[in-house]
Design a protein around this motif. Sequence first.
Motif, PDB file in Angstrom:
ATOM      1  N   ILE A 227       0.862  -1.175   0.000  1.00 34.13           N
ATOM      2  CA  ILE A 227       0.000   0.000   0.000  1.00 34.13           C
ATOM      3  C   ILE A 227       0.900   1.227   0.000  1.00 34.13           C
ATOM      4  O   ILE A 227       1.887   1.297   0.739  1.00 34.13           O
TER       5      ILE A 227
ATOM      6  N   ASN B 214       1.508   5.382   0.373  1.00 31.72           N
ATOM      7  CA  ASN B 214       1.076   6.675   0.919  1.00 31.72           C
ATOM      8  C   ASN B 214      -0.268   6.587   1.653  1.00 31.72           C
ATOM      9  O   ASN B 214      -1.187   7.365   1.417  1.00 31.72           O
ATOM     10  N   LEU B 215      -0.349   5.660   2.595  1.00 33.92           N
ATOM     11  CA  LEU B 215      -1.577   5.458   3.363  1.00 33.92           C
ATOM     12  C   LEU B 215      -1.786   6.583   4.374  1.00 33.92           C
ATOM     13  O   LEU B 215      -0.877   6.943   5.124  1.00 33.92           O
ATOM     14  N   THR B 216      -2.993   7.146   4.384  1.00 32.28           N
ATOM     15  CA  THR B 216      -3.417   8.063   5.435  1.00 32.28           C
ATOM     16  C   THR B 216      -4.718   7.518   6.027  1.00 32.28           C
ATOM     17  O   THR B 216      -5.154   6.420   5.687  1.00 32.28           O
TER      18      THR B 216
ATOM     19  N   THR C 117      -7.050   8.112   2.687  1.00 34.23           N
ATOM     20  CA  THR C 117      -6.607   7.897   1.308  1.00 34.23           C
ATOM     21  C   THR C 117      -5.505   6.839   1.257  1.00 34.23           C
ATOM     22  O   THR C 117      -4.841   6.549   2.254  1.00 34.23           O
ATOM     23  N   ALA C 118      -5.299   6.281   0.078  1.00 36.13           N
ATOM     24  CA  ALA C 118      -4.238   5.295  -0.138  1.00 36.13           C
ATOM     25  C   ALA C 118      -4.101   5.067  -1.639  1.00 36.13           C
ATOM     26  O   ALA C 118      -4.941   5.519  -2.443  1.00 36.13           O
ATOM     27  N   GLN C 119      -3.044   4.342  -2.029  1.00 34.34           N
ATOM     28  CA  GLN C 119      -2.877   3.901  -3.402  1.00 34.34           C
ATOM     29  C   GLN C 119      -2.506   2.423  -3.391  1.00 34.34           C
ATOM     30  O   GLN C 119      -1.829   1.946  -2.490  1.00 34.34           O
ATOM     31  N   SER C 120      -2.969   1.702  -4.405  1.00 35.51           N
ATOM     32  CA  SER C 120      -2.554   0.328  -4.599  1.00 35.51           C
ATOM     33  C   SER C 120      -2.791  -0.040  -6.050  1.00 35.51           C
ATOM     34  O   SER C 120      -3.328   0.757  -6.824  1.00 35.51           O
TER      35      SER C 120
ATOM     36  N   THR D  83      -6.566   1.443   7.942  1.00 32.67           N
ATOM     37  CA  THR D  83      -6.304   2.879   7.953  1.00 32.67           C
ATOM     38  C   THR D  83      -5.982   3.341   9.369  1.00 32.67           C
ATOM     39  O   THR D  83      -6.562   2.845  10.332  1.00 32.67           O
TER      40      THR D  83
ATOM     41  N   ILE E 133       3.955  -0.762   4.024  1.00 36.02           N
ATOM     42  CA  ILE E 133       3.408   0.466   3.453  1.00 36.02           C
ATOM     43  C   ILE E 133       4.563   1.329   2.980  1.00 36.02           C
ATOM     44  O   ILE E 133       5.542   1.536   3.701  1.00 36.02           O
TER      45      ILE E 133
ATOM     46  N   TYR F 138       5.950   4.941   1.650  1.00 39.09           N
ATOM     47  CA  TYR F 138       5.690   6.378   1.626  1.00 39.09           C
ATOM     48  C   TYR F 138       6.753   7.063   0.768  1.00 39.09           C
ATOM     49  O   TYR F 138       7.949   6.827   0.946  1.00 39.09           O
TER      50      TYR F 138
END
Length: 475
Positions: free
Chosen positions: A46, A48-50, A53-56, A138, A419, A421
Amino acid sequence: MKTPYSRTILLPALLLTIFSITGCSKTSSTPASSVSLPSVSTSNIIVNLTSTTAQSGGIVTFAGNGIITKNGVCYSSSNKTPTTADNKTSDSVSTAGTTETTFTGPMSGLIPNTVYYLRAYATNSAGTTYGSVIQFTTPGSLSAVTAAVTTFAGNGTAGYLDATGLSAQFNNPQGVAVDNRGDVYVSDSYNSSIREITPAGSVTTVAGNQVIGYTDGQSATAQFYGPAGSAFDAQGNLYVADLGNNVIRKITPSGVVSTYAGTGIAGYYDGAATSASKTGSTDILAQFNSPQGVAVDASGNVYVADRGNNTIRKITTGGRVTTIAGTKAQGFIDGTGTAAAFTNPAGVAVDAQGNVYVADEGNSALRKITTANVVTTIAGSPTESYLLNYPSAITIDKQGNLYIIDAEARLLEFNTSNILYGLAGKPNVSGFVNGSGTSALFSYPQGIAIDAIGNIYIADQYNNCIRKVVVTWVP
């Protein structure tokens, strides 16, 4: 003055995508006569998890002899096997035949402190295929991370000057290490010297004299040839990968330089580190080939990224050199010991349990070697669109989080929860700019180290300076 040994690598323009891949499972529909279901895998990372929000993403490994019309990831907090009927990212693509396609997508509107289930999907005229399910949680309040980049010493001009802060000059620095007082030591490669920077920014030369050579002795008369990565042991001894001389050097706290392992001749032998540690007349002296990265464990064993030999070597405190992983031939193979393969490994770091992490530069991958010498890939690969683009150096903090720099001129953090970043630097954009996040720019960074309080130092090679990065998690 002679030009020191230098290295070149290809720097392809790759987007920040992801990916070390998990397997796939299929949901079938009636295929067209000439088209089969595609194959797709889910990234296990994963980005840039906040809290919201996230990306995958994933990779289409086979288009089913048809056209991929949609791909992305689907995700849900309630459905443990999410489908495209749940939340999803969606890319309109036109991938035919057997072309592999890596993709990534942003997820927004996530609920803080919630478990999500996610898998990749791909659709062609035969139907939709899903990859394996992964899950992530999250954070409850984390919303952003900032990484403030400043210039710690040097001013962008190649030269040689002991001074303070921006008045000092370096020439293509390639390695950094931090001692227990917070002093930063720089492998000033093209000056064939080791420099020291105090916390106040005062730069002095601690070993070497700008003359390319191979001489042990007191610091002022010792000579190096393109020094690269370096690391300290608990007693304050500094170990330097003297890349051009194909040896590992040791610098004591009193400034005495000696050869710790190697003969000065490029080669590949396991055996005695030096003549003094030979066990008999038939004992072979160890050889290295362009060693680039070094790390030291709690017991004082030194690990070497032996770049030219595509191996990871270990120098014991008893003066023996062994190959713990890899074979001389380039490759990308997980396995145990010499059954594994690397391609131009550039950096190493070791955690408190003795696991070794490798910046496998030529494979654009992050590898792990256990204490039993078992090698696994934990991120990246040479055949995908990568989350890592030719990583050149790696360091580790007290919590086990990894910090990596790569050829896209980025600083990345890969934490213990898998994760990733992106902390600083703009993908595929080089420059010399201080600032936060993607507003900061580097130029071919080659060395990285972290101090006891979490400050990160980077040898910004083409900018001829040392950068300092302060990372802050913002709730």
